[in-house]
Scaffold this motif. Structure first.
Motif, PDB file in Angstrom:
ATOM      1  N   UNK A 114      13.117  -0.316   3.239  1.00  0.00           N
ATOM      2  CA  UNK A 114      13.947   0.139   4.360  1.00  0.00           C
ATOM      3  C   UNK A 114      13.838   1.646   4.542  1.00  0.00           C
ATOM      4  N   UNK A 115      13.746   2.366   3.445  1.00  0.00           N
ATOM      5  CA  UNK A 115      13.675   3.828   3.490  1.00  0.00           C
ATOM      6  C   UNK A 115      12.297   4.333   3.888  1.00  0.00           C
ATOM      7  N   UNK A 116      11.233   3.746   3.332  1.00  0.00           N
ATOM      8  CA  UNK A 116       9.900   4.337   3.485  1.00  0.00           C
ATOM      9  C   UNK A 116       8.834   3.339   3.910  1.00  0.00           C
ATOM     10  N   UNK A 117       9.226   2.130   4.284  1.00  0.00           N
ATOM     11  CA  UNK A 117       8.254   1.113   4.630  1.00  0.00           C
ATOM     12  C   UNK A 117       7.647   1.293   6.008  1.00  0.00           C
ATOM     13  N   UNK A 118       6.444   0.799   6.156  1.00  0.00           N
ATOM     14  CA  UNK A 118       5.751   0.777   7.438  1.00  0.00           C
ATOM     15  C   UNK A 118       5.048  -0.577   7.555  1.00  0.00           C
ATOM     16  N   UNK A 125       0.845  -1.181   0.000  1.00  0.00           N
ATOM     17  CA  UNK A 125       0.000   0.000   0.000  1.00  0.00           C
ATOM     18  C   UNK A 125       0.884   1.236   0.000  1.00  0.00           C
ATOM     19  N   UNK A 126       0.432   2.282  -0.666  1.00  0.00           N
ATOM     20  CA  UNK A 126       1.165   3.550  -0.730  1.00  0.00           C
ATOM     21  C   UNK A 126       0.235   4.641  -0.230  1.00  0.00           C
ATOM     22  N   UNK A 127       0.733   5.457   0.708  1.00  0.00           N
ATOM     23  CA  UNK A 127      -0.111   6.523   1.249  1.00  0.00           C
ATOM     24  C   UNK A 127       0.747   7.696   1.684  1.00  0.00           C
ATOM     25  N   UNK A 128       0.140   8.857   1.653  1.00  0.00           N
ATOM     26  CA  UNK A 128       0.740  10.063   2.218  1.00  0.00           C
ATOM     27  C   UNK A 128       0.435  10.077   3.710  1.00  0.00           C
ATOM     28  N   UNK A 180       4.000   1.709   2.180  1.00  0.00           N
ATOM     29  CA  UNK A 180       5.056   2.675   1.908  1.00  0.00           C
ATOM     30  C   UNK A 180       4.501   4.055   2.183  1.00  0.00           C
ATOM     31  N   UNK A 181       5.297   4.872   2.871  1.00  0.00           N
ATOM     32  CA  UNK A 181       4.886   6.237   3.205  1.00  0.00           C
ATOM     33  C   UNK A 181       5.627   7.210   2.297  1.00  0.00           C
ATOM     34  N   UNK A 182       4.882   8.036   1.572  1.00  0.00           N
ATOM     35  CA  UNK A 182       5.527   8.978   0.654  1.00  0.00           C
ATOM     36  C   UNK A 182       6.306  10.065   1.377  1.00  0.00           C
ATOM     37  N   UNK A 183       6.032  10.306   2.659  1.00  0.00           N
ATOM     38  CA  UNK A 183       6.720  11.394   3.358  1.00  0.00           C
ATOM     39  C   UNK A 183       8.209  11.095   3.558  1.00  0.00           C
ATOM     40  N   UNK A 199       9.893  11.226   0.249  1.00  0.00           N
ATOM     41  CA  UNK A 199      10.076  12.596  -0.244  1.00  0.00           C
ATOM     42  C   UNK A 199      11.201  13.310   0.495  1.00  0.00           C
ATOM     43  N   UNK A 200      11.311  13.082   1.780  1.00  0.00           N
ATOM     44  CA  UNK A 200      12.388  13.722   2.553  1.00  0.00           C
ATOM     45  C   UNK A 200      13.761  13.289   2.043  1.00  0.00           C
ATOM     46  N   UNK A 201      13.856  12.042   1.613  1.00  0.00           N
ATOM     47  CA  UNK A 201      15.124  11.564   1.073  1.00  0.00           C
ATOM     48  C   UNK A 201      15.368  12.082  -0.338  1.00  0.00           C
ATOM     49  N   UNK A 202      14.320  12.089  -1.157  1.00  0.00           N
ATOM     50  CA  UNK A 202      14.480  12.457  -2.568  1.00  0.00           C
ATOM     51  C   UNK A 202      14.493  13.963  -2.799  1.00  0.00           C
ATOM     52  N   UNK A 203      13.766  14.708  -1.961  1.00  0.00           N
ATOM     53  CA  UNK A 203      13.634  16.159  -2.148  1.00  0.00           C
ATOM     54  C   UNK A 203      13.928  16.848  -0.810  1.00  0.00           C
ATOM     55  N   UNK A 204      15.172  16.821  -0.364  1.00  0.00           N
ATOM     56  CA  UNK A 204      15.482  17.426   0.934  1.00  0.00           C
ATOM     57  C   UNK A 204      15.315  18.941   0.902  1.00  0.00           C
TER      58      UNK A 204
END
Length: 232
Positions: free
Chosen positions: A201-205, A105-108, A133-136, A139-144
């Motif tokens: 690992x980066x964005x999983x929940x 699942x993908x969510x903001x 997966x959490x987009x936040x 995004x923090x990693x990809x668009x600091x």
């Protein structure tokens, strides 16, 4: 492109963007009043949509639609009066997931969706065991360096149009999916995320239903001097 999008596990996964609208009654967890999902899969031809579903959900009597909810979503009690119950709406959604397939699942701000799903798990047991997966954090990693990582901020950053019906589940799923695809492209280009395992690992929940229960909370009774002592 190589890297992440060549990873076998990444290509075998269906990414299901999900969003709930909800009412938050005092003394109770949030109760869903609308759900939308959009399923995406990456293959040799790039990203493909493999399914979508939207449903209103009639809340229980203890969770009426408030003026604040109506102001944000446009939904009223009349809209939901004949909507499917949580069991009907989420049960129908749950049946869309195959037991032999791989999903994320993908969510903001995925904690919100994770909590709603967990609290409704009796109606959607398959959905409740799918990790997120959490987009936040992605995004923090990809668009600091952004001022914040709210959905509207990310839409502005990526020049994604602001939908007229923002805060309705279907519209929010559509724009969240667009943000997700932009972030995956950036993660791919960075070279730091080379596999689905890296992405998780980066964005999983972990779904709450998949979180181990502490054994000591359910310890067996112990015997003391011939008497049985029940846990407190």
């Amino acid at each position: 492109m190589g890297g992440l999008t060549d990873d076998v596990a990444f290509r075998a996964t269906t990414f299901v963007v999900i969003d709930f609208e909800a009412t938050t009654p005092t003394g109770y967890p949030s109760q869903p009043i609308e759900v939308a999902v959009l399923a995406l899969r990456y293959g040799d031809g790039g990203w493909q949509e493999t399914g979508r579903r939207t449903s209103l959900i009639r809340p229980p009597e203890f969770a009426p639609v408030t003026p604040a909810v109506t102001a944000q979503t446009g939904l009223t009690a009349e809209h939901l009066r004949t909507a499917p119950t949580p069991a009907e709406a989420l049960g129908a959604l749950d049946r869309r997931f195959r037991g032999d397939a791989s999903y994320l699942l993908v969510a903001q701000h995925a904690a919100t969706e994770a909590n709603i799903i967990y609290n409704q798990r009796e109606h959607c047991p398959t959905l409740a065991r799918i990790d997120l997966l959490d987009t936040i954090p992605l995004a923090k990693d990809c668009v600091p360096g952004l001022v914040n990582y709210r959905l509207d901020t990310l839409l502005a950053h990526f020049a994604i149009g602001h939908p007229a019906d923002r805060h309705r589940a279907a519209a929010d799923v559509d724009v969240t999916a667009q943000v997700f695809l932009q972030l995956i492209a950036l993660a791919q280009d960075s070279g730091r995320v080379e596999s689905l395992a890296d992405l998780v690992k980066l964005a999983g929940r972990t779904a709450k239903c998949n979180t181990p229960i502490q054994d000591e909370l359910f310890a067996l009774p112990t015997e003391t001097g011939g008497a049985t002592t029940e846990p407190a």
